[in-house]
Design a protein around this motif. Sequence first.
Motif, PDB file in Angstrom:
ATOM      1  N   HIS A  13       0.861  -1.183   0.000  1.00  0.00           N
ATOM      2  CA  HIS A  13       0.000   0.000   0.000  1.00  0.00           C
ATOM      3  C   HIS A  13       0.896   1.231   0.000  1.00  0.00           C
ATOM      4  O   HIS A  13       1.774   1.368   0.850  1.00  0.00           O
ATOM      5  N   GLU A  14       0.683   2.122  -0.956  1.00  0.00           N
ATOM      6  CA  GLU A  14       1.451   3.367  -0.998  1.00  0.00           C
ATOM      7  C   GLU A  14       0.743   4.397  -0.131  1.00  0.00           C
ATOM      8  O   GLU A  14      -0.392   4.788  -0.399  1.00  0.00           O
ATOM      9  N   LEU A  15       1.434   4.820   0.928  1.00  0.00           N
ATOM     10  CA  LEU A  15       0.854   5.796   1.848  1.00  0.00           C
ATOM     11  C   LEU A  15       0.712   7.155   1.174  1.00  0.00           C
ATOM     12  O   LEU A  15       1.655   7.640   0.549  1.00  0.00           O
ATOM     13  N   THR A  16      -0.452   7.751   1.327  1.00  0.00           N
ATOM     14  CA  THR A  16      -0.637   9.115   0.868  1.00  0.00           C
ATOM     15  C   THR A  16      -0.019  10.055   1.910  1.00  0.00           C
ATOM     16  O   THR A  16       0.264   9.646   3.044  1.00  0.00           O
ATOM     17  N   GLU A  17       0.151  11.306   1.550  1.00  0.00           N
ATOM     18  CA  GLU A  17       0.664  12.282   2.503  1.00  0.00           C
ATOM     19  C   GLU A  17      -0.269  12.383   3.710  1.00  0.00           C
ATOM     20  O   GLU A  17       0.184  12.422   4.858  1.00  0.00           O
ATOM     21  N   ASN A  18      -1.562  12.382   3.471  1.00  0.00           N
ATOM     22  CA  ASN A  18      -2.531  12.460   4.561  1.00  0.00           C
ATOM     23  C   ASN A  18      -2.410  11.247   5.489  1.00  0.00           C
ATOM     24  O   ASN A  18      -2.425  11.385   6.712  1.00  0.00           O
ATOM     25  N   GLU A  19      -2.282  10.062   4.917  1.00  0.00           N
ATOM     26  CA  GLU A  19      -2.133   8.852   5.738  1.00  0.00           C
ATOM     27  C   GLU A  19      -0.834   8.896   6.537  1.00  0.00           C
ATOM     28  O   GLU A  19      -0.804   8.538   7.718  1.00  0.00           O
ATOM     29  N   LEU A  20       0.222   9.312   5.881  1.00  0.00           N
ATOM     30  CA  LEU A  20       1.518   9.379   6.551  1.00  0.00           C
ATOM     31  C   LEU A  20       1.464  10.287   7.772  1.00  0.00           C
ATOM     32  O   LEU A  20       2.032   9.988   8.815  1.00  0.00           O
ATOM     33  N   LEU A  21       0.749  11.390   7.640  1.00  0.00           N
ATOM     34  CA  LEU A  21       0.687  12.364   8.719  1.00  0.00           C
ATOM     35  C   LEU A  21      -0.411  12.091   9.742  1.00  0.00           C
ATOM     36  O   LEU A  21      -0.279  12.470  10.906  1.00  0.00           O
ATOM     37  N   ASN A  22      -1.498  11.421   9.319  1.00  0.00           N
ATOM     38  CA  ASN A  22      -2.664  11.326  10.197  1.00  0.00           C
ATOM     39  C   ASN A  22      -3.149   9.916  10.517  1.00  0.00           C
ATOM     40  O   ASN A  22      -3.887   9.741  11.488  1.00  0.00           O
ATOM     41  N   ALA A  23      -2.779   8.931   9.747  1.00  0.00           N
ATOM     42  CA  ALA A  23      -3.315   7.580   9.964  1.00  0.00           C
ATOM     43  C   ALA A  23      -2.549   6.859  11.071  1.00  0.00           C
ATOM     44  O   ALA A  23      -1.448   7.255  11.453  1.00  0.00           O
ATOM     45  N   ASP A  24      -3.155   5.793  11.568  1.00  0.00           N
ATOM     46  CA  ASP A  24      -2.504   4.914  12.537  1.00  0.00           C
ATOM     47  C   ASP A  24      -1.541   4.006  11.764  1.00  0.00           C
ATOM     48  O   ASP A  24      -1.972   3.104  11.043  1.00  0.00           O
ATOM     49  N   LEU A  25      -0.247   4.244  11.927  1.00  0.00           N
ATOM     50  CA  LEU A  25       0.761   3.484  11.182  1.00  0.00           C
ATOM     51  C   LEU A  25       1.037   2.122  11.797  1.00  0.00           C
ATOM     52  O   LEU A  25       1.669   1.275  11.162  1.00  0.00           O
ATOM     53  N   SER A  26       0.552   1.887  12.997  1.00  0.00           N
ATOM     54  CA  SER A  26       0.872   0.637  13.690  1.00  0.00           C
ATOM     55  C   SER A  26       0.325  -0.597  12.979  1.00  0.00           C
ATOM     56  O   SER A  26       0.772  -1.711  13.237  1.00  0.00           O
ATOM     57  N   LYS A  27      -0.610  -0.421  12.070  1.00  0.00           N
ATOM     58  CA  LYS A  27      -1.174  -1.570  11.362  1.00  0.00           C
ATOM     59  C   LYS A  27      -0.230  -2.110  10.282  1.00  0.00           C
ATOM     60  O   LYS A  27      -0.467  -3.183   9.748  1.00  0.00           O
ATOM     61  N   ALA A  47       6.551  14.267   8.982  1.00  0.00           N
ATOM     62  CA  ALA A  47       6.280  12.868   9.318  1.00  0.00           C
ATOM     63  C   ALA A  47       7.401  12.197  10.104  1.00  0.00           C
ATOM     64  O   ALA A  47       7.167  11.160  10.723  1.00  0.00           O
ATOM     65  N   GLN A  48       8.607  12.761  10.108  1.00  0.00           N
ATOM     66  CA  GLN A  48       9.736  12.093  10.750  1.00  0.00           C
ATOM     67  C   GLN A  48       9.462  11.750  12.216  1.00  0.00           C
ATOM     68  O   GLN A  48       9.677  10.601  12.629  1.00  0.00           O
ATOM     69  N   PRO A  49       8.954  12.671  13.040  1.00  0.00           N
ATOM     70  CA  PRO A  49       8.658  12.292  14.430  1.00  0.00           C
ATOM     71  C   PRO A  49       7.627  11.164  14.531  1.00  0.00           C
ATOM     72  O   PRO A  49       7.736  10.285  15.385  1.00  0.00           O
ATOM     73  N   LYS A  50       6.637  11.186  13.657  1.00  0.00           N
ATOM     74  CA  LYS A  50       5.616  10.132  13.683  1.00  0.00           C
ATOM     75  C   LYS A  50       6.209   8.793  13.266  1.00  0.00           C
ATOM     76  O   LYS A  50       5.874   7.749  13.843  1.00  0.00           O
ATOM     77  N   LEU A  51       7.096   8.805  12.281  1.00  0.00           N
ATOM     78  CA  LEU A  51       7.762   7.567  11.875  1.00  0.00           C
ATOM     79  C   LEU A  51       8.650   7.029  12.991  1.00  0.00           C
ATOM     80  O   LEU A  51       8.731   5.816  13.204  1.00  0.00           O
ATOM     81  N   MET A  52       9.308   7.927  13.726  1.00  0.00           N
ATOM     82  CA  MET A  52      10.132   7.466  14.846  1.00  0.00           C
ATOM     83  C   MET A  52       9.249   6.891  15.959  1.00  0.00           C
ATOM     84  O   MET A  52       9.618   5.915  16.607  1.00  0.00           O
ATOM     85  N   GLU A  53       8.073   7.463  16.151  1.00  0.00           N
ATOM     86  CA  GLU A  53       7.128   6.918  17.130  1.00  0.00           C
ATOM     87  C   GLU A  53       6.663   5.534  16.685  1.00  0.00           C
ATOM     88  O   GLU A  53       6.535   4.610  17.503  1.00  0.00           O
ATOM     89  N   TYR A  54       6.399   5.386  15.381  1.00  0.00           N
ATOM     90  CA  TYR A  54       6.025   4.080  14.812  1.00  0.00           C
ATOM     91  C   TYR A  54       7.099   3.041  15.123  1.00  0.00           C
ATOM     92  O   TYR A  54       6.806   1.925  15.577  1.00  0.00           O
ATOM     93  N   VAL A  55       8.372   3.398  14.910  1.00  0.00           N
ATOM     94  CA  VAL A  55       9.468   2.472  15.206  1.00  0.00           C
ATOM     95  C   VAL A  55       9.520   2.186  16.707  1.00  0.00           C
ATOM     96  O   VAL A  55       9.580   1.019  17.131  1.00  0.00           O
ATOM     97  N   LYS A  56       9.489   3.219  17.503  1.00  0.00           N
ATOM     98  CA  LYS A  56       9.592   3.073  18.963  1.00  0.00           C
ATOM     99  C   LYS A  56       8.521   2.131  19.505  1.00  0.00           C
ATOM    100  O   LYS A  56       8.756   1.369  20.444  1.00  0.00           O
TER     101      LYS A  56
END
Length: 194
Positions: A13-27, A47-56
Amino acid sequence: MQDALKQVGYDVHELTENELLNADLSKYDAIVTGVRAWNVNTSLTAAQPKLMEYVKNGGNLVVQYNNLFGFVTKQIGPYPFKVVNKRVTDEDAKITILDKDNAVLNYPNTITHDDFTGWVQERGLYYVADIDSNYKTVFQMNDPGEPANNGALIVGNYGSGRFIYTSLAFFRQLPAGVPGAYRLFVNLLSKPKN
């Protein structure tokens, strides 16, 4: 890259900008950023802080190579490293495995030197240097007459997740159908379950 992954059975699935910034990435089992994405995709700044939260929180982020000519954010990963103008252009360059017990070499596929047979055009480009000690370096390689370089693939645990930066030329190997490159890329996407 998407087509190559779909051919081996991945639901891509190619993440849209909106998904990258607002969706629940944990799935997502893994998130992959494309070649040079951190050079040109300005949405990665926010999105970088959110991606780091996803990793964490247990995610698996795989960042493919970027060049050294400007980034949309000061730091890509959870710990610092520097992209440099180093590459290995000999597609048959000798590979030294530095961290044979690393999960990226053992799950789900056991990666050996044989997996680097048949690579095309180059091993990788824009390797990294000044690598923070929280990362593990996995390989060492170099062109003939050049100093050994261990910046082709770094792996860092962060929280309960994993961050990977790779300068290996998967964008050439996967479309060319190189079996060992597929096996290694599958490992990068496959974080062992605890």
